[in-house]
Design a protein around this motif. Structure first.
Motif, PDB file in Angstrom:
ATOM      1  N   ALA A 294       0.821  -1.223   0.000  1.00  0.00           N
ATOM      2  CA  ALA A 294       0.000   0.000   0.000  1.00  0.00           C
ATOM      3  C   ALA A 294       0.853   1.270   0.000  1.00  0.00           C
ATOM      4  N   PRO A 295       1.847   1.418   0.885  1.00  0.00           N
ATOM      5  CA  PRO A 295       2.677   2.622   0.807  1.00  0.00           C
ATOM      6  C   PRO A 295       3.475   2.697  -0.485  1.00  0.00           C
ATOM      7  N   GLY A 296       3.814   1.541  -1.057  1.00  0.00           N
ATOM      8  CA  GLY A 296       4.511   1.545  -2.345  1.00  0.00           C
ATOM      9  C   GLY A 296       3.630   2.074  -3.460  1.00  0.00           C
ATOM     10  N   LEU A 297       2.352   1.662  -3.466  1.00  0.00           N
ATOM     11  CA  LEU A 297       1.425   2.168  -4.481  1.00  0.00           C
ATOM     12  C   LEU A 297       1.271   3.685  -4.376  1.00  0.00           C
ATOM     13  N   LEU A 298       1.269   4.199  -3.139  1.00  0.00           N
ATOM     14  CA  LEU A 298       1.120   5.638  -2.933  1.00  0.00           C
ATOM     15  C   LEU A 298       2.389   6.394  -3.304  1.00  0.00           C
ATOM     16  N   ALA A 299       3.535   5.888  -2.844  1.00  0.00           N
ATOM     17  CA  ALA A 299       4.798   6.599  -3.056  1.00  0.00           C
ATOM     18  C   ALA A 299       5.217   6.603  -4.525  1.00  0.00           C
TER      19      ALA A 299
END
Length: 535
Positions: free
Chosen positions: A458-463
């Motif tokens: 999830a943080p990878g998709l956002l970043a």
């Protein structure tokens, strides 16, 4: 009177006798023919008559359709079924109010009704009034009796709703608990691998030359040579890391041009270093570092470290533990395993002199040469990855909470998800886009865990939003850690197969169909592996 000659009298008697015999013979022959014809005619038509009788019986038997009987408002079967349904609800309520006598009586007559319906279905005839009346009337009396106890319809509905909600909560709790247990099992080190690590650590302390050799390799020019092919692996599992390195090197056209940068925790650093110093993987270079060496992972730089430290401090405070131990050292003891998973967001800081790297999870197996990945055109993007949005449940909204206004204003909930585990990173473009700072921003926004619960996807998709270049699906095939039905042709064509999921190949719970893909890169003749893995 003159008598006739004898020759004239004898022929007359012969003629009469001849006709009598002829008539008798014809009669016998006709009787025989008639008997045979009648017998054959009966044999011919008797099976047809038999079949017709059986068919008539089957038609009569099938004339009763129990489903239609239950749907018909005028049938006794329907009345009986309705009474039984209501009686079952009152059984639950009677038990709740500890009226066990009423519950027993209701259950007994419900069984009688079920027996009557079964008999009707077997014999193929409708339930008659004489059969239904005793059961229906007795159930009606018991239902009226239940209503006298104030078990009215509203009470029934409320009680059944509460039961439904309770069952749903129990089912959700069991599902969550199962997922937690599965995750715990996936993260737990098996006894055989623990033995393997201990023996390697013992060898490190017995052989002082290993430490010197490790220090010498720290300064190799190859480690920062951008003309070579660089791979990053962050893991605390020595055997899994060995399989990744061995499979990558074994399938490379020029393994001497491969450089692996491995980061592990302090507990496994000596075992990891010993293994890669003691074994040659087709001439490739392997650098092993400890996460404690990375000065960038501190509270002033990383909000992840700050959040983990805060959680640890709170846990120790409420547990009443001694405050003498330094908070940061406690963090290193318990949470660096989770920090290893987040090192993928700090690759430019860990390897500041490199331009491109391929990131590999420790639960992958490489089946083809990966060096062509470094020539893939990313069109100015930071990361190359395989998209996973062929199914709707791999869209952004499945990983991220879009009720948060900050999220909903910046991202498309239908945006396509992609896979971590095998990625090509352009570190120059990364620094230009300042991806690590974006990761830090979303970590701070998710301090209350309302945007996503856990994990790195999830943080990878956002970043990396808007900075991802889709790769051909054959570069990375996922699901070997949870899906036993992956097409063999898809697996054979894959450059990398990923055991993502809880059924890791080093666990007993792994999917046996895929286990050989992982085990073929383990040297079971090695003495340490024989002692620990084979026994």
């Amino acid at each position: 009177m003159r008598r006739r000659a004898p020759e004239f009298r004898r022929p007359a008697r012969r003629r009469l006798s001849y006709w009598i015999c002829l008539l008798i013979g014809i009669s016998i022959a006709a009787g025989l023919v008639l008997f045979l014809f009648q017998h054959h005619h009966q044999d011919r038509f008797e099976p047809l008559l038999r079949e017709k009788v059986v068919a008539d019986e089957e038609i009569t038997r099938e004339s009763l359709n129990l489903t239609q009987e239950l749907l018909s408002s005028s049938s006794y079967a329907r009345q009986l079924a309705d009474q039984m349904t209501l009686a079952k609800a009152y059984v639950v309520i009677a038990k709740e109010h500890h009226n066990l006598q009423l519950a027993w009586e209701l259950s007994s007559h419900i069984r009688n009704g079920q027996r009557l319906l079964s008999q009707a279905a077997v014999r193929g005839k409708s339930i008659t009034l004489e059969e239904a009346h005793p059961v229906v009337s007795r159930l009606a009396q018991l239902i009226y009796k239940a209503q006298d106890f104030h078990y009215d319809i509203s009470t029934t509905i409320t009680t059944l709703k509460s039961h439904t909600l309770a069952l749903e909560e129990r089912a959700n709790a069991a599902t969550a608990q199962s997922a937690e247990f599965g995750q715990l099992a996936a993260e737990t080190m098996p006894k055989s691998l623990h033995c393997f690590n201990i023996k390697l650590t013992e060898e490190w302390f017995r052989n002082s030359s290993l430490m010197k050799l490790s220090e010498e390799r720290r300064n190799l020019p190859r480690l920062v040579d951008n003309n070579l092919y660089h791979f990053c692996i962050f893991s605390d599992n020595v055997m899994a890391t060995s399989v990744v390195v061995n499979s990558t090197a074994s399938n490379a056209d020029h393994p001497q041009q491969l450089v692996f940068h491995v980061v592990t925790d302090e507990v496994n650093y000596r075992a990891m270093t010993t293994w890669f110093l003691r074994n040659d993987f087709s001439g490739c270079t392997v650098e092993v570092r400890s996460i404690e060496e990375l000065n960038l992972l501190n509270t002033s730089f990383s909000p992840l470290v700050k959040q983990l430290m805060l959680a640890e401090t709170r846990a120790y405070h409420f547990a009443g533990s001694s405050q003498d131990q330094n908070a940061e050292s406690r963090l290193k003891d318990t949470n660096f395993a989770s920090l290893l998973n987040h090192l993928r967001f700090y690759i430019p800081q860990i390897q500041p002199l490199l331009e491109k790297v391929v990131f590999l999870d420790d639960d992958v197996v490489v089946q083809k040469d990966l060096t062509p990945l470094f020539s893939v055109e990313l069109h100015g993007n930071v990361v190359g990855a395989v998209e996973t949005c062929l199914e709707a449940f791999h869209r952004f909204y499945k990983y991220i909470n879009f009720s948060n206004p900050v999220v909903s204003s910046k991202f498309d909930p239908q945006a396509c998800g992609w896979a971590f585990g095998m990625n090509i990173f352009d570190l120059i473009a990364w620094k230009k886009a300042n991806v690590t700072a974006k990761y830090h921003y979303w970590r701070e926004q998710n301090a209350d865990k309302m945007i996503w619960k856990r994990g790195t996807l999830a943080p990878g998709l956002l970043a990396f939003y808007g900075l991802m270049e889709p790769l051909d699906q054959r570069w990375h095939v996922l699901g070997l850690g949870y899906d036993p039905e992956i097409d063999d042709r898809l697996i054979e064509s894959a450059a990398v197969v990923h055991f993502n999921g809880n059924m890791k190949p080093w666990l007993k719970s792994s999917i046996s169909r895929y286990k050989n893909l992982w085990e073929q890169y383990i040297d079971f003749s090695h003495p340490l592996i024989k002692d620990c893995i084979m026994h």
